[in-house]
Design a protein around this motif. Structure first.
Motif, PDB file in Angstrom:
ATOM      1  N   LYS A 143       5.386  12.753 100.936  1.00 18.03           N
ATOM      2  CA  LYS A 143       6.593  12.203 101.069  1.00 18.03           C
ATOM      3  C   LYS A 143       7.038  11.286 102.078  1.00 18.03           C
ATOM      4  O   LYS A 143       7.304  10.370 102.174  1.00 18.03           O
ATOM      5  N   ALA A 144       6.569  11.986 103.361  1.00 17.26           N
ATOM      6  CA  ALA A 144       7.049  11.294 104.904  1.00 17.26           C
ATOM      7  C   ALA A 144       5.928  10.106 104.974  1.00 17.26           C
ATOM      8  O   ALA A 144       6.475   9.135 105.510  1.00 17.26           O
ATOM      9  N   PHE A 145       4.839  10.413 104.335  1.00 19.34           N
ATOM     10  CA  PHE A 145       3.682   8.940 104.484  1.00 19.34           C
ATOM     11  C   PHE A 145       4.345   7.942 103.361  1.00 19.34           C
ATOM     12  O   PHE A 145       4.655   6.980 103.842  1.00 19.34           O
ATOM     13  N   SER A 146       4.791   8.379 102.268  1.00 20.29           N
ATOM     14  CA  SER A 146       5.316   7.123 101.301  1.00 20.29           C
ATOM     15  C   SER A 146       6.470   6.590 101.836  1.00 20.29           C
ATOM     16  O   SER A 146       6.589   5.433 101.914  1.00 20.29           O
ATOM     17  N   ARG A 147       7.319   7.307 102.373  1.00 19.74           N
ATOM     18  CA  ARG A 147       8.637   6.669 102.922  1.00 19.74           C
ATOM     19  C   ARG A 147       8.538   5.883 104.122  1.00 19.74           C
ATOM     20  O   ARG A 147       8.974   4.844 104.237  1.00 19.74           O
ATOM     21  N   THR A 148       7.439   6.373 105.020  1.00 18.31           N
ATOM     22  CA  THR A 148       7.347   5.446 106.056  1.00 18.31           C
ATOM     23  C   THR A 148       6.343   4.111 105.750  1.00 18.31           C
ATOM     24  O   THR A 148       6.726   3.126 106.070  1.00 18.31           O
ATOM     25  N   PHE A 149       5.537   4.278 104.744  1.00 17.93           N
ATOM     26  CA  PHE A 149       4.908   3.252 104.374  1.00 17.93           C
ATOM     27  C   PHE A 149       5.631   2.079 103.646  1.00 17.93           C
ATOM     28  O   PHE A 149       5.556   0.921 103.767  1.00 17.93           O
ATOM     29  N   GLU A 150       6.540   2.690 102.959  1.00 16.40           N
ATOM     30  CA  GLU A 150       7.612   1.680 102.255  1.00 16.40           C
ATOM     31  C   GLU A 150       8.472   0.996 103.099  1.00 16.40           C
ATOM     32  O   GLU A 150       8.912  -0.126 102.912  1.00 16.40           O
ATOM     33  N   ALA A 151       8.923   1.799 104.103  1.00 13.78           N
ATOM     34  CA  ALA A 151       9.839   1.111 105.142  1.00 13.78           C
ATOM     35  C   ALA A 151       8.795  -0.085 106.157  1.00 13.78           C
ATOM     36  O   ALA A 151       9.718  -1.130 106.181  1.00 13.78           O
ATOM     37  N   VAL A 152       7.590   0.255 106.055  1.00 14.27           N
ATOM     38  CA  VAL A 152       6.951  -0.639 106.990  1.00 14.27           C
ATOM     39  C   VAL A 152       6.967  -1.949 106.037  1.00 14.27           C
ATOM     40  O   VAL A 152       6.660  -2.999 106.314  1.00 14.27           O
ATOM     41  N   GLU A 153       6.621  -1.645 104.784  1.00  8.96           N
ATOM     42  CA  GLU A 153       6.315  -2.661 103.555  1.00  8.96           C
ATOM     43  C   GLU A 153       7.621  -3.455 103.635  1.00  8.96           C
ATOM     44  O   GLU A 153       7.522  -4.764 103.341  1.00  8.96           O
TER      45      GLU A 153
END
Length: 109
Positions: A38-48
């Protein structure tokens, strides 16, 4: 002879229980993997999200600027497409890795 069989069974049971992972440890590992994913997904989505906004701004600037040569605009489009493709590949690789880790933890149960 009966005592040797009984002793062998007790030894076998001890060996089996020594290699068995307790369920609470397995549950903890599952929760840990879920939290990390979940942490990876949220961070990745923020960067995107930031990347998309920057991409839109650069595209607007290139479209509105008369000083930008057409070659530079074309290069920017190619670069954007390539980086989008690589980010997608990276995201899929990480998701696959998490799913492999989760399935490995499931085999411990």
């Amino acid at each position: 002879m009966a005592t040797k069989k009984t002793t062998a069974k007790k030894t076998e049971a001890k060996t089996e229980s020594r290699f068995r992972v307790p369920q609470r440890i397995i549950d903890l590992q599952k929760r840990s993997l879920e939290t990390q994913h979940k942490a990876f997904s949220r961070t990745f989505e923020a960067v995107e999200s930031v990347r998309e906004r920057n991409e839109d701004r650069v595209n607007e600037w290139m479209k509105d600027s008369r000083f930008v040569p057409s070659e530079l605009a074309e290069l920017s489009k190619e670069w954007t497409a390539a980086s989008r493709s690589m980010r997608s590949t990276y995201r899929n690789s990480v998701d696959k890795s998490f799913s492999l880790a989760e399935s490995w933890v499931d085999t411990l149960a």
